[in-house]
Design a protein around this motif. Structure first.
Motif, PDB file in Angstrom:
ATOM      1  N   ALA A   1      51.102   3.400  42.266  1.00  0.00           N
ATOM      2  CA  ALA A   1      50.565   4.252  41.207  1.00  0.00           C
ATOM      3  C   ALA A   1      49.243   3.762  40.645  1.00  0.00           C
ATOM      4  O   ALA A   1      48.438   4.563  40.159  1.00  0.00           O
ATOM      5  CB  ALA A   1      51.587   4.363  40.070  1.00  0.00           C
ATOM      6  N   ARG A   2      48.967   2.452  40.719  1.00  0.00           N
ATOM      7  CA  ARG A   2      47.813   1.918  39.995  1.00  0.00           C
ATOM      8  C   ARG A   2      46.793   1.209  40.869  1.00  0.00           C
ATOM      9  O   ARG A   2      45.613   1.148  40.508  1.00  0.00           O
ATOM     10  CB  ARG A   2      48.284   0.943  38.913  1.00  0.00           C
ATOM     11  N   HIS A   3      47.204   0.651  41.987  1.00  0.00           N
ATOM     12  CA  HIS A   3      46.284  -0.179  42.771  1.00  0.00           C
ATOM     13  C   HIS A   3      45.278   0.684  43.532  1.00  0.00           C
ATOM     14  O   HIS A   3      45.644   1.638  44.219  1.00  0.00           O
ATOM     15  CB  HIS A   3      47.081  -1.026  43.768  1.00  0.00           C
TER      16      HIS A   3
ATOM     17  N   GLN B   1      49.809 -11.222  38.025  1.00  0.00           N
ATOM     18  CA  GLN B   1      49.638 -10.984  39.450  1.00  0.00           C
ATOM     19  C   GLN B   1      50.996 -10.957  40.156  1.00  0.00           C
ATOM     20  O   GLN B   1      51.861 -11.805  39.914  1.00  0.00           O
ATOM     21  CB  GLN B   1      48.774 -12.082  40.072  1.00  0.00           C
ATOM     22  N   VAL B   2      51.169  -9.974  41.019  1.00  0.00           N
ATOM     23  CA  VAL B   2      52.391  -9.837  41.815  1.00  0.00           C
ATOM     24  C   VAL B   2      51.982  -9.591  43.257  1.00  0.00           C
ATOM     25  O   VAL B   2      51.084  -8.778  43.533  1.00  0.00           O
ATOM     26  CB  VAL B   2      53.259  -8.666  41.306  1.00  0.00           C
TER      27      VAL B   2
ATOM     28  N   THR C   1      38.700  -1.012  45.455  1.00  0.00           N
ATOM     29  CA  THR C   1      38.132  -1.978  44.506  1.00  0.00           C
ATOM     30  C   THR C   1      39.046  -3.175  44.269  1.00  0.00           C
ATOM     31  O   THR C   1      38.590  -4.198  43.753  1.00  0.00           O
ATOM     32  CB  THR C   1      37.860  -1.300  43.156  1.00  0.00           C
ATOM     33  N   GLY C   2      40.324  -3.030  44.603  1.00  0.00           N
ATOM     34  CA  GLY C   2      41.272  -4.112  44.372  1.00  0.00           C
ATOM     35  C   GLY C   2      41.771  -4.213  42.952  1.00  0.00           C
ATOM     36  O   GLY C   2      42.553  -5.104  42.618  1.00  0.00           O
TER      37      GLY C   2
ATOM     38  N   PHE D   1      48.460  -7.615  43.435  1.00  0.00           N
ATOM     39  CA  PHE D   1      47.866  -6.627  42.521  1.00  0.00           C
ATOM     40  C   PHE D   1      48.233  -7.031  41.102  1.00  0.00           C
ATOM     41  O   PHE D   1      49.140  -7.846  40.881  1.00  0.00           O
ATOM     42  CB  PHE D   1      48.309  -5.201  42.845  1.00  0.00           C
ATOM     43  N   THR D   2      47.515  -6.462  40.144  1.00  0.00           N
ATOM     44  CA  THR D   2      47.767  -6.756  38.734  1.00  0.00           C
ATOM     45  C   THR D   2      48.775  -5.758  38.192  1.00  0.00           C
ATOM     46  O   THR D   2      48.510  -4.560  38.132  1.00  0.00           O
ATOM     47  CB  THR D   2      46.471  -6.688  37.910  1.00  0.00           C
TER      48      THR D   2
END
Length: 446
Positions: free
Chosen positions: A314-316, A209-210, A320-321, A190-191
């Motif tokens: 929290a964000r991913h 990216q992690v 939609t990815g 994920f970013t």
């Protein structure tokens, strides 16, 4: 708040209006927190962990003067003679009461004069041509700084003794609580961080990216009732649950329960902003250190999430990815999304903000309580200090642990899915709680 285009798509007029709104909101809050007490309280140090409230007030004005009046506006200094007094790196909090500080009358007059000049600068600044000016970054940085100090002043109010001087309506109740107690966050990349958020601070940058292995995360923060069970089970007396450094701190400090808790006639009570009351069992536990959070998690057979795990949850968006600004999407927080901005003086029960849940059903990742993570405060790959080293760079490499998500005392301008807070693992005066994570078994992964 901009209700039309986002910051990076705003016209200069829209951007100036937004800046004026966030600056006004921050000053209104600082005024409430400093006008609520008399001058004796303003100059008193209520804890060696905190500055006198009058220092915070003048420091807010001094930072505003340095960045917006002198730098952005290229105006003559208002009070250059006080720069050293209000340099946070030159004087420890414990030493600040002994300094020749501005009096309450002088401090209020100073911040008024500075703000008047800043609003004039705002009307005339080009908002382009320098990175500090693009998207009004310098103004956003100053607004965030004032709101961060407002939260610090709110913590000072919690530490002060005497009659209650602050009031607010109670936070909403949960109807109903989340059905699931934990969710599986899928593994994969994920970013993390951002390169696009106009007012993001340097330690949030750049986007990168992690890869995260699948993990389970609690859908809600640990509650007072949950934590009381740990206390009553002897959790503070059993070194099995504590790290070596945590147990050493527990023994040295003598802590036996979260700060501001007291056992009276077999019932737990707590004191909140001068008001004692029975412990609200369904609200998130607050005023616990990293060491206490880590010990509780071990007692339950779980652990604290890493900072990257917290941000992915929290964000991913699995559909939609992509990484969103907030758990609910890209729009700014509203009172329906999260408990922010000192609208209430306590965290809300789990499930009180269904509109703010993440796609996977994790609740209240933004607002209520700062959440301890297991991660040290370190720079992201490609980090570059901006606009000065002392905001983040000098803190990397210490014993600081990262906290995420904001609290009921955090303003929306200083809280987003990428925002990083940090503090020493022994700190308990901040509005910090936590939620737990765990690794899935092979059977759970199918």
């Amino acid at each position: 708040m901009i209700t039309g285009p986002p910051l990076h798509d705003s016209t200069p007029e829209q951007l100036r209006a937004h800046v004026a709104e966030v600056l006004t909101r921050s000053r209104q809050r600082s005024t409430v927190l400093t006008d609520a007490v008399d001058d004796d309280d303003l100059v008193r140090q209520h804890s060696t962990l905190m500055s006198p409230l009058v220092w915070d007030l003048a420091h807010i004005g001094n930072q505003e003067e340095l960045w917006l009046v002198r730098d952005v506006g290229a105006r003559e200094p208002v009070r250059q003679d006080i720069d050293e007094l209000y340099d946070a790196f030159k004087h420890s909090r414990a030493a600040r009461p002994s300094l020749p500080l501005l009096s309450p009358v002088e401090a209020r007059a100073y911040v008024r004069e500075v703000r008047s000049k800043v609003l004039d600068v705002l009307d005339h600044a080009p908002l382009e041509g320098r990175r500090l000016l693009e998207h009004a970054f310098a103004f956003g940085m100053v607004a965030q700084h004032e709101q961060q100090h407002a939260e610090t002043m709110l913590a000072t109010h919690q530490l002060r003794r005497g009659a209650a001087v602050l009031s607010a309506v109670a936070p909403p109740r949960a109807v109903p609580r989340p059905a699931a107690t934990e969710v599986l966050v899928p593994g994969g990349p994920f970013t993390m961080g951002t390169s696009a958020e106009p007012w993001a601070l340097d330690n949030e940058r750049p986007a990168h990216q992690v890869h995260i292995d699948a993990f389970f995360l609690d859908t809600a923060a640990v509650t007072n009732g949950d934590y009381a069970a740990f206390v009553e089970a002897g959790g503070y007396d059993d070194p099995r649950w504590w790290s070596a450094s945590g147990w050493a701190h527990r023994q040295h400090s003598g802590i036996e329960a979260p700060r501001f808790w007291e056992r009276l006639d077999g019932t737990w009570w707590h004191r909140s902003f001068g008001v004692p009351s029975p412990l609200p069992l369904h609200q998130p536990v607050v005023h616990v250190s990293f060491h206490e959070a880590e010990a509780y998690a071990a007692w339950t057979g779980k652990r604290l999430p890493t900072e990257a795990e917290w941000e992915k949850a929290a964000r991913h968006d699995p559909a939609t990815g992509r990484s969103r600004r907030h758990p609910w999407g890209d729009e700014d927080p509203t009172p329906a999304h999260a408990n922010l901005g000192q609208r209430h003086l306590a965290p809300a029960e789990a499930g009180a903000y269904p509109a703010g849940a993440s796609p996977l059903g994790v609740h209240q990742l933004i607002g209520d309580v700062w959440e301890w993570t297991s991660s040290d405060f370190t720079p992201y790959p490609g980090f570059a200090p901006f606009p000065y080293d002392e905001y983040s760079l000098v803190f990397f490499g210490g014993d600081y642990k990262v906290l995420r998500g904001g609290s009921f005392g955090t303003d929306a301008v200083a809280c987003r899915g990428t925002f990083r807070n940090w503090d020493h693992p022994i700190r308990r005066q901040i509005f910090a709680g936590f939620r737990c994570a765990r690794d899935p078994s092979a059977e759970e992964l199918g």
